[in-house]
Design a protein around this motif. Structure first.
Motif, PDB file in Angstrom:
ATOM      1  N   LEU A 189      67.979 -23.078   5.731  1.00  0.00           N
ATOM      2  CA  LEU A 189      68.641 -22.166   6.126  1.00  0.00           C
ATOM      3  C   LEU A 189      70.187 -22.101   6.178  1.00  0.00           C
ATOM      4  CD1 LEU A 189      68.655 -19.054   7.414  1.00  0.00           C
ATOM      5  CD2 LEU A 189      68.342 -20.253   9.739  1.00  0.00           C
ATOM      6  N   ILE A 190      70.870 -21.340   5.572  1.00  0.00           N
ATOM      7  CA  ILE A 190      72.445 -21.642   5.719  1.00  0.00           C
ATOM      8  C   ILE A 190      73.122 -20.744   6.635  1.00  0.00           C
ATOM      9  CG2 ILE A 190      74.558 -21.224   4.228  1.00  0.00           C
ATOM     10  CD1 ILE A 190      72.680 -23.631   3.170  1.00  0.00           C
ATOM     11  N   GLY A 191      72.559 -19.397   7.025  1.00  0.00           N
ATOM     12  CA  GLY A 191      73.374 -18.627   8.010  1.00  0.00           C
ATOM     13  C   GLY A 191      72.592 -17.509   7.988  1.00  0.00           C
ATOM     14  N   THR A 192      73.295 -16.640   8.948  1.00  0.00           N
ATOM     15  CA  THR A 192      72.625 -15.369   9.237  1.00  0.00           C
ATOM     16  C   THR A 192      73.826 -14.211   9.468  1.00  0.00           C
ATOM     17  OG1 THR A 192      70.636 -16.164  10.340  1.00  0.00           O
ATOM     18  CG2 THR A 192      71.226 -13.819  10.863  1.00  0.00           C
ATOM     19  N   ASP A 193      73.865 -13.038   8.802  1.00  0.00           N
ATOM     20  CA  ASP A 193      74.828 -11.897   9.131  1.00  0.00           C
ATOM     21  C   ASP A 193      74.560 -11.230  10.358  1.00  0.00           C
ATOM     22  OD1 ASP A 193      72.895 -10.224   8.204  1.00  0.00           O
ATOM     23  OD2 ASP A 193      74.158  -9.916   6.378  1.00  0.00           O
ATOM     24  N   GLU A 194      75.534 -10.166  10.499  1.00  0.00           N
ATOM     25  CA  GLU A 194      75.478  -9.328  11.716  1.00  0.00           C
ATOM     26  C   GLU A 194      74.329  -8.424  11.621  1.00  0.00           C
ATOM     27  OE1 GLU A 194      78.890  -7.673   9.196  1.00  0.00           O
ATOM     28  OE2 GLU A 194      78.256  -9.723   9.905  1.00  0.00           O
ATOM     29  N   PHE A 195      73.678  -8.318  10.396  1.00  0.00           N
ATOM     30  CA  PHE A 195      72.583  -7.297  10.326  1.00  0.00           C
ATOM     31  C   PHE A 195      71.287  -8.109  10.428  1.00  0.00           C
ATOM     32  CE2 PHE A 195      76.089  -5.324   7.681  1.00  0.00           C
ATOM     33  CZ  PHE A 195      76.255  -4.346   8.327  1.00  0.00           C
ATOM     34  N   GLY A 196      70.890  -9.582  10.554  1.00  0.00           N
ATOM     35  CA  GLY A 196      69.943 -10.081  10.919  1.00  0.00           C
ATOM     36  C   GLY A 196      69.397 -10.590   9.428  1.00  0.00           C
ATOM     37  N   ASN A 197      70.126 -10.441   8.212  1.00  0.00           N
ATOM     38  CA  ASN A 197      69.693 -10.945   6.999  1.00  0.00           C
ATOM     39  C   ASN A 197      69.831 -12.483   7.118  1.00  0.00           C
ATOM     40  OD1 ASN A 197      69.144  -8.380   6.137  1.00  0.00           O
ATOM     41  ND2 ASN A 197      71.497  -8.174   5.586  1.00  0.00           N
ATOM     42  N   LYS A 198      68.927 -13.193   6.567  1.00  0.00           N
ATOM     43  CA  LYS A 198      69.012 -14.657   6.548  1.00  0.00           C
ATOM     44  C   LYS A 198      69.326 -15.183   5.145  1.00  0.00           C
ATOM     45  CE  LYS A 198      65.869 -15.354  10.540  1.00  0.00           C
ATOM     46  NZ  LYS A 198      64.868 -15.740  11.022  1.00  0.00           N
ATOM     47  N   TYR A 199      70.165 -16.177   5.018  1.00  0.00           N
ATOM     48  CA  TYR A 199      70.597 -16.657   3.759  1.00  0.00           C
ATOM     49  C   TYR A 199      70.284 -18.164   3.582  1.00  0.00           C
ATOM     50  CZ  TYR A 199      73.203 -12.223   3.682  1.00  0.00           C
ATOM     51  OH  TYR A 199      73.618 -11.001   3.852  1.00  0.00           O
ATOM     52  N   TYR A 200      69.614 -18.375   2.428  1.00  0.00           N
ATOM     53  CA  TYR A 200      68.864 -19.537   2.145  1.00  0.00           C
ATOM     54  C   TYR A 200      69.551 -20.164   0.776  1.00  0.00           C
ATOM     55  CZ  TYR A 200      65.355 -18.556   5.594  1.00  0.00           C
ATOM     56  OH  TYR A 200      64.605 -18.208   6.647  1.00  0.00           O
ATOM     57  N   GLN A 201      69.278 -21.745   0.793  1.00  0.00           N
ATOM     58  CA  GLN A 201      69.720 -22.269  -0.632  1.00  0.00           C
ATOM     59  C   GLN A 201      68.582 -23.443  -0.840  1.00  0.00           C
ATOM     60  OE1 GLN A 201      73.873 -23.404  -1.738  1.00  0.00           O
ATOM     61  NE2 GLN A 201      73.309 -25.300  -0.578  1.00  0.00           N
ATOM     62  N   SER A 202      68.258 -23.778  -1.871  1.00  0.00           N
ATOM     63  CA  SER A 202      67.401 -24.569  -2.237  1.00  0.00           C
ATOM     64  C   SER A 202      67.704 -25.756  -1.699  1.00  0.00           C
ATOM     65  CB  SER A 202      66.869 -24.580  -3.683  1.00  0.00           C
ATOM     66  OG  SER A 202      68.180 -24.777  -4.450  1.00  0.00           O
ATOM     67  N   LYS A 203      66.637 -26.794  -1.514  1.00  0.00           N
ATOM     68  CA  LYS A 203      67.112 -28.115  -1.182  1.00  0.00           C
ATOM     69  C   LYS A 203      67.314 -29.066  -2.378  1.00  0.00           C
ATOM     70  CE  LYS A 203      64.102 -28.090   2.906  1.00  0.00           C
ATOM     71  NZ  LYS A 203      62.971 -28.506   3.508  1.00  0.00           N
ATOM     72  N   ASP A 204      66.886 -28.676  -3.685  1.00  0.00           N
ATOM     73  CA  ASP A 204      66.772 -29.555  -4.799  1.00  0.00           C
ATOM     74  C   ASP A 204      67.806 -28.378  -5.864  1.00  0.00           C
ATOM     75  OD1 ASP A 204      64.782 -27.618  -4.993  1.00  0.00           O
ATOM     76  OD2 ASP A 204      63.356 -28.947  -5.873  1.00  0.00           O
TER      77      ASP A 204
END
Length: 130
Positions: free
Chosen positions: A26-41
Motif C-alpha cells: 500500500l502506497i497511499g489513499t486519496d480523499e475518496f477512499g481509493n487505495k493505491y498499490y505498487q508491486s513489491k518486485d
C-alpha cells in the motif's frame, strides 16, 4: 460474500485481494477512499514496478485524482503522499465525472430534469407538410 467472489464493480474481488496481499504494498489513499498499490518486485517488461488502484465503491476511472493519476502513469516518481503537487490559487477542487449518475447535471427541458420545460414563445413556427 458472493459479491467479493464474482463482483468487480464494488471494490476488489477475492482474487485481487489475494494478489495484493502476496505481491502488493500500500502506497497511499486519496480523499475518496481509493487505495493505491505498487508491486513489491519488478515484473513489468521495462523493469518498473507495477502500480494500480483499488476503487472505493464502483470502479470508475474518473474517481482518480490528477496527482494520483500522474503517479499511476509514471509521470511522477514520488507518490502524492510524499511529494504533493503544488496547488495554484486558480485551481478548483477535483470532482469525479458524474455523467450517468443521479447527481449528473440535466439542462432545463431535459426529460431527466426535475424542472419543467419553459413554454414555447412566439419565435417558433411549427412545420406543416403541404
Amino acid at each position: 460474500m458472493l459479491g467479493k467472489i464474482f463482483g468487480w464493480t464494488s471494490g476488489a474481488t477475492l482474487g485481487t485481494l489475494f494478489t495484493i496481499a502476496k505481491r502488493g504494498e500500500l502506497i497511499g489513499t486519496d480523499e475518496f477512499g481509493n487505495k493505491y498499490y505498487q508491486s513489491k518486485d519488478t515484473v513489468s517488461y521495462d523493469g518498473r514496478r507495477r502500480r494500480w488502484v483499488v476503487y472505493n465503491g464502483y470502479a470508475e476511472a474518473s474517481k482518480v485524482t490528477p496527482d494520483w493519476h500522474g503517479w499511476l502513469h509514471y509521470t511522477f516518481d514520488e507518490p502524492p503522499t510524499e511529494a504533493p503537487l503544488p496547488r495554484r490559487r486558480w485551481e478548483k477542487d477535483y470532482h469525479p465525472n458524474l455523467t450517468g449518475t443521479p447527481m449528473a447535471w440535466h439542462p432545463p427541458g431535459s426529460l431527466a430534469a426535475e424542472a419543467t420545460r419553459p413554454a414555447a414563445t412566439g419565435d417558433y413556427e411549427a412545420w406543416k407538410p403541404e
